[in-house]
Design a protein around this motif. Structure first.
Motif, PDB file in Angstrom:
ATOM      1  N   SER A  82      -3.606   1.422  -4.567  1.00 39.79           N
ATOM      2  CA  SER A  82      -4.016   1.251  -3.174  1.00 39.79           C
ATOM      3  C   SER A  82      -5.531   1.136  -3.051  1.00 39.79           C
ATOM      4  N   HIS A 139       0.821  -1.214   0.000  1.00 39.98           N
ATOM      5  CA  HIS A 139       0.000   0.000   0.000  1.00 39.98           C
ATOM      6  C   HIS A 139       0.852   1.259   0.000  1.00 39.98           C
ATOM      7  N   LYS A 142      -0.444   6.609   4.367  1.00 36.52           N
ATOM      8  CA  LYS A 142      -0.897   5.451   3.600  1.00 36.52           C
ATOM      9  C   LYS A 142      -0.594   4.150   4.347  1.00 36.52           C
TER      10      LYS A 142
END
Length: 547
Positions: free
Chosen positions: A263, A255, A325
């Motif tokens: 993602s 990711h 993230k």
């Protein structure tokens, strides 16, 4: 009860079109464009092709849902059954019911939104032709996974998505993309090898690979030992894709390195393939084996819930240099833990909660990754310490609409009542309170308590992220060192100490993100839309094909 009356043959065509069209579109994307379609910018033309194909698939999926008989969601509809490999009795068998239809719609929607986003913000990297083709192959494989009803076809579709996602990470990703892509492919391939052995064992011992026939038989054609081995083998492959702790370590790296749409698709769609396999294959086909492993699956699930939350708390703290993230990726480990816990209860309440949480996670985490990508594009970094004050980065003051939407997605993710994330977690915990017959109530109630504690940890780290990113400290621009001053967006105003403004939500971003936010609210306020589809199908599934 249907929204519109569509003949069975048209329904068959629509489902086949949904599965095959992206694959044909991928081939067309790699071919030279006809002179009239090249336009002034061939790169934009091929990205527009991606929007067109995914848009057509989404429209077909919506029409299919409108023609679906909502009065009988437990019945397989739009079925196609053609012999493919007679020697092995492998058939091209397609169909949808109340379990697979929502996942089909979610996949079509997210892929279209990703294609639309990429058209206005082309990915930085090699040829857009290859990028578009890979996204379309990924869509075809994912849609096929949710539509096929043959074990070997399921495996082929399950594997079809690996190579496109590998290249999306390796060629269009950010820092450490090669290492992340290799970790992704190695973990998932190793899990898939074990899964294939389990699927072959089921098919050879039962004499068929037909998932409907196997579900109706409900394990009666398989001995208890065969079921245990099959659940262990198939479950390992599905658990890697889900991902279940401790087989999750490929996910945060993938990711973090993946491009924004990579993602979104990875979290919103690919993770659902693993949990779908548990519900569609293991629960009805090997119930005795699942009952043996259910307490262990639940234990791993609640460890994942707590572990994912603690990892997020560690990343969110000041000075940890946590990546936004990466934090959202670890949150997925926790959220998918709730899905696995619901499946492990083997009750209609728990499994319905798992399926609801699946869809909610796809909507909310897909939106979160879109927003994290937008923040990274504006600041040039997703480092939480940088976002939380080193650049005077409070989103409420600099990009208020972006900050408000990020806060909305965060509170949806923590399970705020009235939004989609609430119902899946609540039903899962209710299912754990009263697990299926033969499962230990004290053990599952302990798991329920641990899961409930995990919801508190989720609320803690999400609120910390909102406070730090959206309400971060305003540091006067004149006090910033040159290497920490933002490089994106307009220059700061002349007023002393005022933070530099950023571009707020753009029109194409609003078009991409609004459907996800709207559906998050709709599913939260009207859960019967989804539960009305899944519940009859789950009841029939757990009853061994009997309505």
């Amino acid at each position: 009860m249907t929204v519109i009356d569509i003949s069975p043959s048209v329904m068959q065509f629509l489902l086949a079109f949904i599965v095959v069209a992206p694959l044909l579109g991928a081939v067309a994307a790699l071919l030279p464009a006809p002179p009239g379609l090249k336009g002034k910018n061939p790169d934009q033309a091929v990205l527009r092709h991606g929007v067109t194909v995914t848009g057509a698939v989404l429209i077909a999926a919506i029409v299919l849902a409108a023609g679906f008989d909502h009065g009988h969601p437990a019945t397989m509809q739009a079925t196609t059954d053609i012999s493919w490999i007679p020697a092995l009795d492998v058939r091209i068998h397609l169909g949808i019911d109340g379990i697979s239809l929502p996942l089909l719609l979610l996949t079509a929607l997210l892929t279209f939104l990703c294609a639309l986003y990429s058209y206005f913000k082309p990915p930085a990297g090699p040829s857009p032709k290859a990028f578009t083709a890979l996204v379309l192959v990924l869509e075809s494989g994912t849609l096929a996974t949710f539509a096929v009803l043959d074990l070997l076809l399921f495996f082929l579709a399950f594997e079809m998505v690996l190579i496109p996602m590998y290249f999306l990470i390796a060629r269009w990703g950010g820092d450490q993309r090669q290492a992340a892509a290799w970790k992704f492919i190695l973990y998932t391939l190793l899990g898939s090898v074990v899964m294939l052995l389990g699927l072959l064992l089921i098919g050879l011992k039962s004499g068929t690979f037909d998932m409907v026939a196997l579900a109706t038989d409900n394990g009666r054609g398989l001995t208890a030992s065969v079921q245990v081995i099959a659940v262990l083998a198939v479950g390992v492959g599905l658990a890697v894709k889900t991902p279940m702790w401790p087989l999750h370590s490929w996910l945060p790296a993938a990711h973090t390195a993946a491009p924004t749409i990579g993602s979104v698709l990875l979290a919103g769609v690919l993770l659902k393939m693993g949990t779908y396999g548990f519900v569609r294959i293991l629960l009805p086909i090997a119930p005795d084996g699942m009952r043996t492993f259910a307490p262990h699956l639940a234990a791993f699930a609640v460890v994942g819930i707590v572990y994912g939350s603690l990892a997020c708390l560690a990343l969110a703290r000041t000075g940890a240099k946590g990546d936004l993230k990466r934090l959202i990726a670890y949150s997925s480990v926790g959220h998918m833990g709730f899905v696995l816990l619901g499946i492990a209860t083997m009750t209609p309440t728990g499994v319905n909660g798992a399926l609801f949480a699946n869809i909610a996670h796809g909507l909310i985490t897909g939106l979160l990754f879109f927003l994290a990508g937008a923040v990274k594009d504006r600041y040039g970094t997703a480092d939480l310490d940088t976002l939380a004050g080193a650049t005077g980065a409070a989103l409420y003051g600099r990009a208020p609409r972006l900050g408000a939407l990020l806060a909305f997605a965060a509170v949806a993710s923590l399970g705020l009542p009235g939004l989609a994330g609430f119902w899946g977690e609540m039903l899962t915990l209710f299912g754990a309170y009263s697990p299926a017959e033969g499962l230990s109530r004290p053990a599952f109630r302990t798991f329920m308590a641990i899961g409930a504690f995990g919801t508190l940890l989720t609320a803690a780290y999400m609120l910390i992220v909102v406070r730090r990113v959206c309400m971060g400290e305003h540091t006067p621009h004149s006090q910033l060192s040159p290497d920490t001053r933002p490089t994106d967006g307009p220059r700061p105003s002349a007023a002393a100490g005022s933070p530099p403004q950023l571009a707020d939500i753009q029109a194409y971003e609003a078009a991409t993100w609004t459907p996800l936010a709207a559906l998050t609210v709709l599913a939260g306020l009207w859960p019967a839309v989804l539960l009305g589809l899944t519940d009859p199908a789950v009841q029939k599934l757990l009853a061994g094909g009997k309505s």
